[in-house]
Design a protein around this motif. Structure first.
Motif, PDB file in Angstrom:
ATOM      1  N   UNK A   1      53.365  17.971  13.554  1.00  0.00           N
ATOM      2  CA  UNK A   1      52.548  18.093  14.755  1.00  0.00           C
ATOM      3  C   UNK A   1      51.996  16.722  15.116  1.00  0.00           C
ATOM      4  N   UNK A   2      52.023  16.416  16.420  1.00  0.00           N
ATOM      5  CA  UNK A   2      51.697  15.077  16.904  1.00  0.00           C
ATOM      6  C   UNK A   2      50.554  15.077  17.909  1.00  0.00           C
ATOM      7  N   UNK A   3      49.696  16.102  17.859  1.00  0.00           N
ATOM      8  CA  UNK A   3      48.560  16.164  18.772  1.00  0.00           C
ATOM      9  C   UNK A   3      49.010  16.190  20.215  1.00  0.00           C
ATOM     10  N   UNK A   4      48.508  15.269  21.024  1.00  0.00           N
ATOM     11  CA  UNK A   4      48.830  15.244  22.450  1.00  0.00           C
ATOM     12  C   UNK A   4      50.285  14.860  22.722  1.00  0.00           C
ATOM     13  N   UNK A   5      51.003  14.427  21.664  1.00  0.00           N
ATOM     14  CA  UNK A   5      52.417  14.066  21.823  1.00  0.00           C
ATOM     15  C   UNK A   5      53.356  15.223  21.511  1.00  0.00           C
ATOM     16  N   UNK A   6      52.810  16.377  21.146  1.00  0.00           N
ATOM     17  CA  UNK A   6      53.636  17.545  20.919  1.00  0.00           C
ATOM     18  C   UNK A   6      54.002  17.752  19.462  1.00  0.00           C
ATOM     19  N   UNK A   7      55.243  18.139  19.209  1.00  0.00           N
ATOM     20  CA  UNK A   7      55.698  18.432  17.846  1.00  0.00           C
ATOM     21  C   UNK A   7      57.154  18.046  17.695  1.00  0.00           C
ATOM     22  N   UNK A   8      57.510  17.689  16.467  1.00  0.00           N
ATOM     23  CA  UNK A   8      58.860  17.254  16.133  1.00  0.00           C
ATOM     24  C   UNK A   8      59.396  18.172  15.044  1.00  0.00           C
ATOM     25  N   UNK A   9      60.621  18.667  15.234  1.00  0.00           N
ATOM     26  CA  UNK A   9      61.214  19.615  14.284  1.00  0.00           C
ATOM     27  C   UNK A   9      62.564  19.114  13.801  1.00  0.00           C
ATOM     28  N   UNK A  10      62.836  19.377  12.527  1.00  0.00           N
ATOM     29  CA  UNK A  10      64.163  19.110  12.005  1.00  0.00           C
ATOM     30  C   UNK A  10      64.505  20.068  10.887  1.00  0.00           C
ATOM     31  N   UNK A  11      65.808  20.278  10.675  1.00  0.00           N
ATOM     32  CA  UNK A  11      66.279  21.113   9.574  1.00  0.00           C
ATOM     33  C   UNK A  11      67.446  20.419   8.898  1.00  0.00           C
ATOM     34  N   UNK A  12      67.725  20.820   7.675  1.00  0.00           N
ATOM     35  CA  UNK A  12      68.843  20.234   6.939  1.00  0.00           C
ATOM     36  C   UNK A  12      70.190  20.591   7.556  1.00  0.00           C
TER      37      UNK A  12
END
Length: 295
Positions: free
Chosen positions: A210-221
């Motif tokens: 989670x990046x606050x006002x910058x949103x969120x970043x997701x990744x999976x293997x």
């Protein structure tokens, strides 16, 4: 049903123009007590987002404990797994500045007495669609709960806060780790969210930063990568943003939403929460989340 094995604290919240520096005294606007704790917050967030929730934890035999039990029960949470122990309940001293930022001191109290899940806790975890964990309980208890969920094939969502070294036996049982940017850097030793995400995926199957006002970043293997923008709002109090996000994310995923939609659902819930004061008092209902979804 979603199970939350975690902390219940009474939040002691002071609102100030600017947080005091070391050795400094400042005058606050006001003070309030609000039932909280990362575990209880996530449980309430998940319940308001539409899930049946069982809370597994401990409170003391004081007035704070009784109030926290009542608050969770009123939110529709199953509190049969909320044990009462002699002594004080956990507390969190929170300072909120005029920009909505916060600093927090947690005193574990009853939370520190939990050395592992009880037999009843294990049954609740095994019957769950997801287990939510944080690090405000003793690590030995968190590891035992995560391993029980893994054995039962229950997805485990871990909020690694307050940040601390993560044992391999915990990482092996985690399905999704959800740190903020600072926690991700502390865990991996890598700066920059994109690089930290790749480092986290060497530890667990999937990660959301989670990046606050910058949103969120997701990744999976499996190779999937997503970046979801935050809903832009004026923040009043960010105390519950992370817990609201995780609670809503777990609900969305347990309902079978794909990750992109689930992240949007969680981001909307978090954005609604920061526009109100307090932790448990700021979390939106399912209808409010759905009415504000942009996609």
């Amino acid at each position: 049903m979603i199970s939350v094995f975690g902390s219940a604290n009474m939040d002691l919240v002071a609102y100030v123009p600017e947080a005091p520096k070391r050795g400094e005294t400042v005058t606050g606007h006001r003070f309030r007590t609000v039932p909280g704790g990362k575990g209880a917050n996530q449980a309430i967030a998940a319940a308001r987002a539409g899930a049946g929730v069982a809370f597994l934890g401990a409170v003391g035999d004081d007035g704070f404990g009784a109030e926290m039990r009542a608050t969770m029960s009123e939110a529709g949470i199953d509190v049969r797994g909320l044990r009462q122990v002699p002594g004080p309940s956990g507390i969190a001293h929170i300072v909120v500045d005029d920009d909505g930022g916060n600093s927090i001191i947690v005193v574990p109290g009853a939370n520190g007495t939990i050395t592992g899940p009880s037999g009843e806790d294990l049954a609740a975890i095994a019957a769950s669609r997801a287990l939510l964990l944080q690090l405000e309980l003793p690590m030995v208890a968190v590891v035992a709960a995560a391993q029980a969920a893994m054995v039962s094939g229950v997805p485990v969502f871990l909020t690694p806060a307050p940040v601390q070294p993560l044992p391999q036996e915990l990482l092996d049982a985690v399905t999704t780790i959800v740190p903020n940017e600072h926690e991700a850097a502390a865990i991996t030793g890598v700066t920059g969210p994109d690089a930290a995400l790749e480092a986290l995926l060497e530890l667990v199957e999937e990660a959301v930063i989670t990046l606050g006002s910058e949103g969120a970043l997701y990744g999976s293997r499996s190779g999937e990568r997503l970046r979801v923008p935050a809903v832009q709002v004026k923040a009043v109090d960010t105390t519950a943003a992370g817990d609201t996000f995780v609670g809503a994310l777990a609900v969305a995923r347990s309902e079978g939403m794909d990750m992109e939609r689930a992240l949007g659902f969680a981001s909307t819930a978090a954005a609604l929460s920061v526009q109100r004061e307090g932790a448990s008092t700021s979390m939106p209902s399912r209808r409010q989340i759905e009415d504000n979804l942009t996609t």
